[in-house]
Design a protein around this motif. Structure first.
Motif, PDB file in Angstrom:
ATOM      1  N   PRO A   1       0.846  -1.169  -0.066  1.00 33.21           N
ATOM      2  CA  PRO A   1      -0.304   0.146  -0.124  1.00 33.21           C
ATOM      3  C   PRO A   1       0.839   1.191  -0.085  1.00 33.21           C
ATOM      4  CG  PRO A   1      -0.603  -1.454   1.675  1.00 33.21           C
ATOM      5  CD  PRO A   1       0.664  -1.945   1.018  1.00 33.21           C
ATOM      6  N   MET A   2       0.297   2.178  -0.676  1.00 30.24           N
ATOM      7  CA  MET A   2       1.052   3.598  -0.568  1.00 30.24           C
ATOM      8  C   MET A   2      -0.006   4.652  -0.422  1.00 30.24           C
ATOM      9  SD  MET A   2       3.004   3.329  -4.343  1.00 30.24           S
ATOM     10  CE  MET A   2       1.843   1.938  -4.868  1.00 30.24           C
ATOM     11  N   LYS A   3       0.647   5.748   0.314  1.00 27.66           N
ATOM     12  CA  LYS A   3      -0.307   6.868   0.698  1.00 27.66           C
ATOM     13  C   LYS A   3       0.445   8.053  -0.105  1.00 27.66           C
ATOM     14  CE  LYS A   3      -2.142   5.540   5.264  1.00 27.66           C
ATOM     15  NZ  LYS A   3      -2.215   5.762   6.564  1.00 27.66           N
ATOM     16  N   PHE A   4      -0.623   9.008  -0.461  1.00 28.04           N
ATOM     17  CA  PHE A   4       0.216  10.230  -0.852  1.00 28.04           C
ATOM     18  C   PHE A   4      -1.125  11.328  -0.832  1.00 28.04           C
ATOM     19  CE2 PHE A   4      -1.931   7.559  -4.284  1.00 28.04           C
ATOM     20  CZ  PHE A   4      -2.806   8.299  -4.980  1.00 28.04           C
ATOM     21  N   ARG A   5      -0.570  12.431  -1.115  1.00 26.52           N
ATOM     22  CA  ARG A   5      -1.421  13.657  -1.023  1.00 26.52           C
ATOM     23  C   ARG A   5      -1.632  14.578  -2.641  1.00 26.52           C
ATOM     24  NH1 ARG A   5      -3.343  15.537   3.659  1.00 26.52           N
ATOM     25  NH2 ARG A   5      -2.720  17.674   3.064  1.00 26.52           N
ATOM     26  N   PRO A   6      -2.330  14.041  -3.164  1.00 28.06           N
ATOM     27  CA  PRO A   6      -2.729  14.757  -4.595  1.00 28.06           C
ATOM     28  C   PRO A   6      -3.530  16.138  -4.294  1.00 28.06           C
ATOM     29  CG  PRO A   6      -4.207  12.882  -4.581  1.00 28.06           C
ATOM     30  CD  PRO A   6      -3.456  12.776  -3.175  1.00 28.06           C
ATOM     31  N   THR A   7      -3.404  16.879  -5.417  1.00 29.03           N
ATOM     32  CA  THR A   7      -4.108  17.920  -5.367  1.00 29.03           C
ATOM     33  C   THR A   7      -5.259  17.790  -6.579  1.00 29.03           C
ATOM     34  OG1 THR A   7      -2.360  19.471  -4.663  1.00 29.03           O
ATOM     35  CG2 THR A   7      -4.080  20.751  -5.703  1.00 29.03           C
ATOM     36  N   ILE A   8      -6.481  18.206  -6.129  1.00 29.16           N
ATOM     37  CA  ILE A   8      -7.513  18.066  -7.139  1.00 29.16           C
ATOM     38  C   ILE A   8      -7.417  19.052  -8.248  1.00 29.16           C
ATOM     39  CG2 ILE A   8     -10.084  18.181  -7.574  1.00 29.16           C
ATOM     40  CD1 ILE A   8      -9.570  15.776  -5.884  1.00 29.16           C
ATOM     41  N   ILE A   9      -7.491  18.978  -9.468  1.00 31.01           N
ATOM     42  CA  ILE A   9      -7.206  19.891 -10.608  1.00 31.01           C
ATOM     43  C   ILE A   9      -8.821  20.013 -11.265  1.00 31.01           C
ATOM     44  CG2 ILE A   9      -4.901  20.047 -10.608  1.00 31.01           C
ATOM     45  CD1 ILE A   9      -5.001  17.874 -12.941  1.00 31.01           C
ATOM     46  N   THR A  10      -9.513  19.018 -11.449  1.00 29.11           N
ATOM     47  CA  THR A  10     -10.739  19.060 -11.987  1.00 29.11           C
ATOM     48  C   THR A  10     -11.921  18.391 -11.195  1.00 29.11           C
ATOM     49  OG1 THR A  10      -9.665  19.014 -13.930  1.00 29.11           O
ATOM     50  CG2 THR A  10     -12.041  18.468 -14.165  1.00 29.11           C
ATOM     51  N   VAL A  11     -12.906  18.925 -10.983  1.00 27.30           N
ATOM     52  CA  VAL A  11     -14.218  18.609 -10.603  1.00 27.30           C
ATOM     53  C   VAL A  11     -15.365  18.985 -11.389  1.00 27.30           C
ATOM     54  CG1 VAL A  11     -15.808  17.977  -8.652  1.00 27.30           C
ATOM     55  CG2 VAL A  11     -13.467  18.117  -7.988  1.00 27.30           C
ATOM     56  N   ASP A  12     -15.801  17.977 -12.305  1.00 21.00           N
ATOM     57  CA  ASP A  12     -16.699  18.386 -13.217  1.00 21.00           C
ATOM     58  C   ASP A  12     -17.999  17.337 -12.955  1.00 21.00           C
ATOM     59  OD1 ASP A  12     -18.539  19.077 -14.976  1.00 21.00           O
ATOM     60  OD2 ASP A  12     -17.370  18.638 -16.881  1.00 21.00           O
ATOM     61  N   GLU A  13     -18.867  17.787 -12.070  1.00 16.87           N
ATOM     62  CA  GLU A  13     -19.884  16.766 -11.378  1.00 16.87           C
ATOM     63  C   GLU A  13     -20.810  16.018 -12.630  1.00 16.87           C
ATOM     64  OE1 GLU A  13     -23.739  16.780  -8.576  1.00 16.87           O
ATOM     65  OE2 GLU A  13     -22.425  18.599  -8.523  1.00 16.87           O
ATOM     66  N   GLY A  14     -20.586  14.677 -12.072  1.00 18.68           N
ATOM     67  CA  GLY A  14     -21.243  13.728 -12.987  1.00 18.68           C
ATOM     68  C   GLY A  14     -20.404  13.340 -14.343  1.00 18.68           C
ATOM     69  N   LYS A  15     -19.263  14.111 -14.367  1.00 21.72           N
ATOM     70  CA  LYS A  15     -18.577  13.883 -15.613  1.00 21.72           C
ATOM     71  C   LYS A  15     -17.103  13.533 -15.459  1.00 21.72           C
ATOM     72  CE  LYS A  15     -21.169  16.649 -18.436  1.00 21.72           C
ATOM     73  NZ  LYS A  15     -21.496  17.943 -19.416  1.00 21.72           N
ATOM     74  N   GLU A  16     -16.305  14.016 -14.480  1.00 18.63           N
ATOM     75  CA  GLU A  16     -14.891  14.095 -14.384  1.00 18.63           C
ATOM     76  C   GLU A  16     -14.258  14.184 -12.893  1.00 18.63           C
ATOM     77  OE1 GLU A  16     -10.670  14.965 -16.754  1.00 18.63           O
ATOM     78  OE2 GLU A  16     -12.681  16.371 -17.218  1.00 18.63           O
ATOM     79  N   ILE A  17     -13.331  13.600 -12.433  1.00 19.03           N
ATOM     80  CA  ILE A  17     -12.539  13.971 -11.307  1.00 19.03           C
ATOM     81  C   ILE A  17     -11.001  13.903 -11.801  1.00 19.03           C
ATOM     82  CG2 ILE A  17     -11.676  13.452  -8.992  1.00 19.03           C
ATOM     83  CD1 ILE A  17     -14.471  12.205  -8.347  1.00 19.03           C
ATOM     84  N   ARG A  18     -10.059  14.736 -11.657  1.00 16.95           N
ATOM     85  CA  ARG A  18      -8.810  14.687 -11.878  1.00 16.95           C
ATOM     86  C   ARG A  18      -8.004  15.184 -10.686  1.00 16.95           C
ATOM     87  NH1 ARG A  18      -6.161  14.241 -17.019  1.00 16.95           N
ATOM     88  NH2 ARG A  18      -8.384  14.232 -18.071  1.00 16.95           N
ATOM     89  N   TRP A  19      -7.068  14.464 -10.367  1.00 20.14           N
ATOM     90  CA  TRP A  19      -5.928  15.006  -9.398  1.00 20.14           C
ATOM     91  C   TRP A  19      -4.522  14.854  -9.893  1.00 20.14           C
ATOM     92  CZ3 TRP A  19      -8.734  10.753  -6.440  1.00 20.14           C
ATOM     93  CH2 TRP A  19      -7.937   9.620  -6.569  1.00 20.14           C
ATOM     94  N   ILE A  20      -3.601  15.848  -9.394  1.00 23.19           N
ATOM     95  CA  ILE A  20      -2.053  15.163  -9.653  1.00 23.19           C
ATOM     96  C   ILE A  20      -1.366  15.126  -8.266  1.00 23.19           C
ATOM     97  CG2 ILE A  20      -1.475  17.932  -9.558  1.00 23.19           C
ATOM     98  CD1 ILE A  20       0.324  16.923 -12.011  1.00 23.19           C
ATOM     99  N   GLY A  21      -0.550  14.040  -8.275  1.00 24.70           N
ATOM    100  CA  GLY A  21       0.344  13.622  -7.166  1.00 24.70           C
ATOM    101  C   GLY A  21       1.795  13.808  -7.960  1.00 24.70           C
TER     102      GLY A  21
END
Length: 148
Positions: A60-80
């Motif tokens: 298992p790995m833990k990390f703390r990404p930052t959300i770059i896109t939240v388009d409700e019902g369509k997309e979630i994007r983050w960068i770590g």
């Protein structure tokens, strides 16, 4: 810059709205998700999340990404990132595409940085297999909930 993208897709027999509800219900991940063991934090652009993943055949790995896109019902994007930008970065995404009465669920990641060539096995084997396992379990969970 060295880049590598992987993705896995599955057709889910439910609307994007229903798939989205299951996808963002992070508290329930421990009940069904074999790849992403936990997610905490606010689902909002620029928010920091805390994510724990467990790719098959890996620790298992833990990390703390930052959300770059939240388009409700369509997309979630983050960068770590691993330590500093450009070493080993991952831009992870979930996309929901309406196709008639179904949803095409796409999970992928664009890896970049100088360590990418050295992580090829982890990326192409373990991480991709984790995406595939999660996608199938999400499909089962959503489709069972629609049948109830």
């Amino acid at each position: 810059m060295i880049r590598k993208e992987i993705k896995s897709e599955v057709i889910i027999h439910a609307t994007p709205k229903i798939v989205w509800e299951h996808l963002i219900n992070f508290e329930k991940y421990k009940e069904w998700n074999p790849f992403i063991l936990s997610i905490s934090g606010s689902l909002a652009k620029s928010a920091k999340m805390e994510v724990e993943i467990k790719p098959p055949n890996a620790k298992p790995m833990k990390f703390r990404p930052t959300i770059i896109t939240v388009d409700e019902g369509k997309e979630i994007r983050w960068i770590g990132r691993l330590f500093i930008k450009g070493l080993f970065d991952g831009e992870h995404y979930f996309k929901l595409v309406k196709e008639g009465d179904t949803t095409r669920f796409i999970q992928g990641e664009i890896f970049s940085g100088i360590l990418v060539p050295f992580m090829k096995t982890m990326i192409e084997r373990n991480t991709l297999a984790g995406f595939q396992e999660m996608n199938l379990e999400l499909k089962k969970r959503v489709e069972l909930s629609v049948c109830e």
